[in-house]
Motif scaffolding. Structure first.
Motif, PDB file in Angstrom:
ATOM      1  N   GLY A  34      78.642 -54.818 -14.104  1.00  0.00           N
ATOM      2  CA  GLY A  34      77.615 -55.317 -15.171  1.00  0.00           C
ATOM      3  C   GLY A  34      78.388 -55.368 -16.495  1.00  0.00           C
ATOM      4  N   TRP A  35      77.828 -56.346 -17.738  1.00  0.00           N
ATOM      5  CA  TRP A  35      78.313 -56.698 -18.575  1.00  0.00           C
ATOM      6  C   TRP A  35      77.178 -55.996 -19.896  1.00  0.00           C
ATOM      7  N   PHE A  36      78.003 -55.732 -21.009  1.00  0.00           N
ATOM      8  CA  PHE A  36      77.469 -55.256 -22.355  1.00  0.00           C
ATOM      9  C   PHE A  36      77.836 -55.453 -23.454  1.00  0.00           C
ATOM     10  N   ARG A  37      77.030 -55.520 -24.308  1.00  0.00           N
ATOM     11  CA  ARG A  37      77.809 -55.525 -25.589  1.00  0.00           C
ATOM     12  C   ARG A  37      77.627 -54.947 -27.002  1.00  0.00           C
ATOM     13  N   ARG A  38      78.877 -55.064 -27.773  1.00  0.00           N
ATOM     14  CA  ARG A  38      78.037 -54.110 -28.900  1.00  0.00           C
ATOM     15  C   ARG A  38      78.287 -54.439 -29.918  1.00  0.00           C
ATOM     16  N   PRO A  39      77.370 -54.742 -31.096  1.00  0.00           N
ATOM     17  CA  PRO A  39      77.053 -56.268 -31.929  1.00  0.00           C
ATOM     18  C   PRO A  39      77.825 -55.293 -33.324  1.00  0.00           C
ATOM     19  N   PRO A  40      78.075 -56.047 -34.297  1.00  0.00           N
ATOM     20  CA  PRO A  40      78.565 -55.362 -35.798  1.00  0.00           C
ATOM     21  C   PRO A  40      77.991 -54.503 -35.922  1.00  0.00           C
ATOM     22  N   GLY A  41      78.283 -52.734 -35.629  1.00  0.00           N
ATOM     23  CA  GLY A  41      77.067 -51.891 -36.654  1.00  0.00           C
ATOM     24  C   GLY A  41      76.452 -51.570 -35.856  1.00  0.00           C
ATOM     25  N   LYS A  42      76.173 -51.415 -34.847  1.00  0.00           N
ATOM     26  CA  LYS A  42      75.355 -51.008 -33.441  1.00  0.00           C
ATOM     27  C   LYS A  42      76.045 -50.392 -32.445  1.00  0.00           C
ATOM     28  N   GLU A  43      74.923 -50.029 -32.040  1.00  0.00           N
ATOM     29  CA  GLU A  43      75.421 -48.994 -30.632  1.00  0.00           C
ATOM     30  C   GLU A  43      75.829 -50.370 -29.957  1.00  0.00           C
ATOM     31  N   ARG A  44      76.254 -49.477 -28.340  1.00  0.00           N
ATOM     32  CA  ARG A  44      76.845 -50.920 -26.983  1.00  0.00           C
ATOM     33  C   ARG A  44      75.209 -51.046 -26.193  1.00  0.00           C
ATOM     34  N   GLU A  45      75.386 -52.003 -26.042  1.00  0.00           N
ATOM     35  CA  GLU A  45      73.701 -52.267 -25.141  1.00  0.00           C
ATOM     36  C   GLU A  45      73.742 -53.089 -23.697  1.00  0.00           C
ATOM     37  N   PRO A  87      72.993 -66.550 -33.463  1.00  0.00           N
ATOM     38  CA  PRO A  87      73.776 -65.573 -34.309  1.00  0.00           C
ATOM     39  C   PRO A  87      73.922 -64.039 -33.905  1.00  0.00           C
ATOM     40  N   GLU A  88      72.981 -63.370 -33.372  1.00  0.00           N
ATOM     41  CA  GLU A  88      72.859 -62.057 -33.128  1.00  0.00           C
ATOM     42  C   GLU A  88      73.466 -62.526 -32.147  1.00  0.00           C
ATOM     43  N   ASP A  89      73.186 -62.489 -30.934  1.00  0.00           N
ATOM     44  CA  ASP A  89      74.507 -62.852 -30.168  1.00  0.00           C
ATOM     45  C   ASP A  89      76.159 -62.231 -30.071  1.00  0.00           C
ATOM     46  N   THR A  90      76.755 -62.719 -31.390  1.00  0.00           N
ATOM     47  CA  THR A  90      77.880 -62.054 -31.864  1.00  0.00           C
ATOM     48  C   THR A  90      77.662 -60.609 -31.489  1.00  0.00           C
ATOM     49  N   ALA A  91      78.903 -60.463 -30.996  1.00  0.00           N
ATOM     50  CA  ALA A  91      79.390 -58.617 -30.113  1.00  0.00           C
ATOM     51  C   ALA A  91      80.577 -58.817 -29.471  1.00  0.00           C
ATOM     52  N   LEU A  92      81.352 -57.509 -29.622  1.00  0.00           N
ATOM     53  CA  LEU A  92      82.233 -57.283 -28.815  1.00  0.00           C
ATOM     54  C   LEU A  92      81.701 -56.995 -26.970  1.00  0.00           C
ATOM     55  N   TYR A  93      81.745 -58.325 -26.325  1.00  0.00           N
ATOM     56  CA  TYR A  93      81.481 -57.868 -24.871  1.00  0.00           C
ATOM     57  C   TYR A  93      81.839 -57.161 -23.636  1.00  0.00           C
ATOM     58  N   TYR A  94      81.746 -56.225 -23.082  1.00  0.00           N
ATOM     59  CA  TYR A  94      82.207 -55.218 -21.830  1.00  0.00           C
ATOM     60  C   TYR A  94      82.319 -55.913 -20.629  1.00  0.00           C
ATOM     61  N   ILE A 102      75.254 -51.083  -4.101  1.00  0.00           N
ATOM     62  CA  ILE A 102      74.333 -51.641  -3.925  1.00  0.00           C
ATOM     63  C   ILE A 102      72.921 -51.976  -4.743  1.00  0.00           C
ATOM     64  N   LYS A 103      72.252 -50.727  -5.873  1.00  0.00           N
ATOM     65  CA  LYS A 103      71.690 -51.351  -6.371  1.00  0.00           C
ATOM     66  C   LYS A 103      71.789 -52.062  -7.681  1.00  0.00           C
ATOM     67  N   VAL A 104      71.299 -52.674  -8.727  1.00  0.00           N
ATOM     68  CA  VAL A 104      72.104 -53.192 -10.153  1.00  0.00           C
ATOM     69  C   VAL A 104      72.336 -52.496 -11.017  1.00  0.00           C
ATOM     70  N   PRO A 105      73.780 -52.111 -11.552  1.00  0.00           N
ATOM     71  CA  PRO A 105      72.967 -50.615 -12.470  1.00  0.00           C
ATOM     72  C   PRO A 105      73.020 -51.358 -13.303  1.00  0.00           C
ATOM     73  N   ARG A 106      72.625 -50.569 -14.176  1.00  0.00           N
ATOM     74  CA  ARG A 106      71.903 -50.620 -16.099  1.00  0.00           C
ATOM     75  C   ARG A 106      72.508 -50.029 -16.853  1.00  0.00           C
ATOM     76  N   ARG A 107      72.780 -48.524 -16.592  1.00  0.00           N
ATOM     77  CA  ARG A 107      73.137 -47.628 -17.580  1.00  0.00           C
ATOM     78  C   ARG A 107      74.067 -47.197 -17.363  1.00  0.00           C
ATOM     79  N   GLU A 108      74.730 -46.830 -18.603  1.00  0.00           N
ATOM     80  CA  GLU A 108      76.003 -46.679 -18.915  1.00  0.00           C
ATOM     81  C   GLU A 108      76.887 -45.271 -17.895  1.00  0.00           C
ATOM     82  N   ALA A 109      75.997 -44.625 -17.490  1.00  0.00           N
ATOM     83  CA  ALA A 109      76.132 -43.699 -17.406  1.00  0.00           C
ATOM     84  C   ALA A 109      76.437 -44.126 -15.634  1.00  0.00           C
ATOM     85  N   ASP A 110      76.224 -45.256 -15.559  1.00  0.00           N
ATOM     86  CA  ASP A 110      76.042 -46.192 -13.710  1.00  0.00           C
ATOM     87  C   ASP A 110      77.504 -46.739 -13.702  1.00  0.00           C
TER      88      ASP A 110
END
Length: 124
Positions: A34-45, A87-94, A102-110
């Motif tokens: 998976g890919w996640f991102r953390r925009p400036p001043g916001k939570e990772r999503e 511009p709203e795509d600006t973030a640190l991408y992980y 087997i399944k597509v993971p999407r929660r951080e806990a996965d």
């Protein structure tokens, strides 16, 4: 397991970038990714996820239709093609790996393993 993300940079709105994430283990081919991102001043999503063979993918509503996730199991590499960037795509991408792919993971806990992040900056 080490994940190395790359491909970030600065781009103008409407432009494109492709992120890559190389995984150190041959067992990459069995991982959900998976890919996640953390925009400036916001939570990772969550941005996008893919199951072990690429047969199933998911996207957040904010990137659906603009981003494409894919993988090359022969190269132990995950990709995120980003088009029509805003511009709203600006973030640190992980990138992240889930040992049970087997399944597509999407929660951080996965996810079991995380990369260090690559910065994407989109100017208007």
């Amino acid at each position: 397991v080490q994940l190395q993300a790359s491909g970030g940079g600065e781009v103008q709105a409407g432009g494109s970038l492709r992120l890559s994430c190389t995984v150190s283990r041959r067992t990459f081919s069995s991982y959900g990714m998976g890919w996640f991102r953390r925009p400036p001043g916001k939570e990772r999503e969550f941005v996008s996820g893919i199951n072990w063979n690429g047969g199933d993918t998911e996207y957040s509503d904010s990137v659906k239709g603009r981003f494409t996730i894919s993988r090359d199991n022969g190269k132990n590499t995950l990709y995120l093609q980003m088009s029509n960037l805003k511009p709203e795509d600006t973030a640190l991408y992980y990138c992240a790996a889930d040992k049970h792919g087997i399944k597509v993971p999407r929660r951080e806990a996965d996810f079991d393993y995380w990369g260090q992040g690559t910065q994407v900056t989109v100017s208007s």
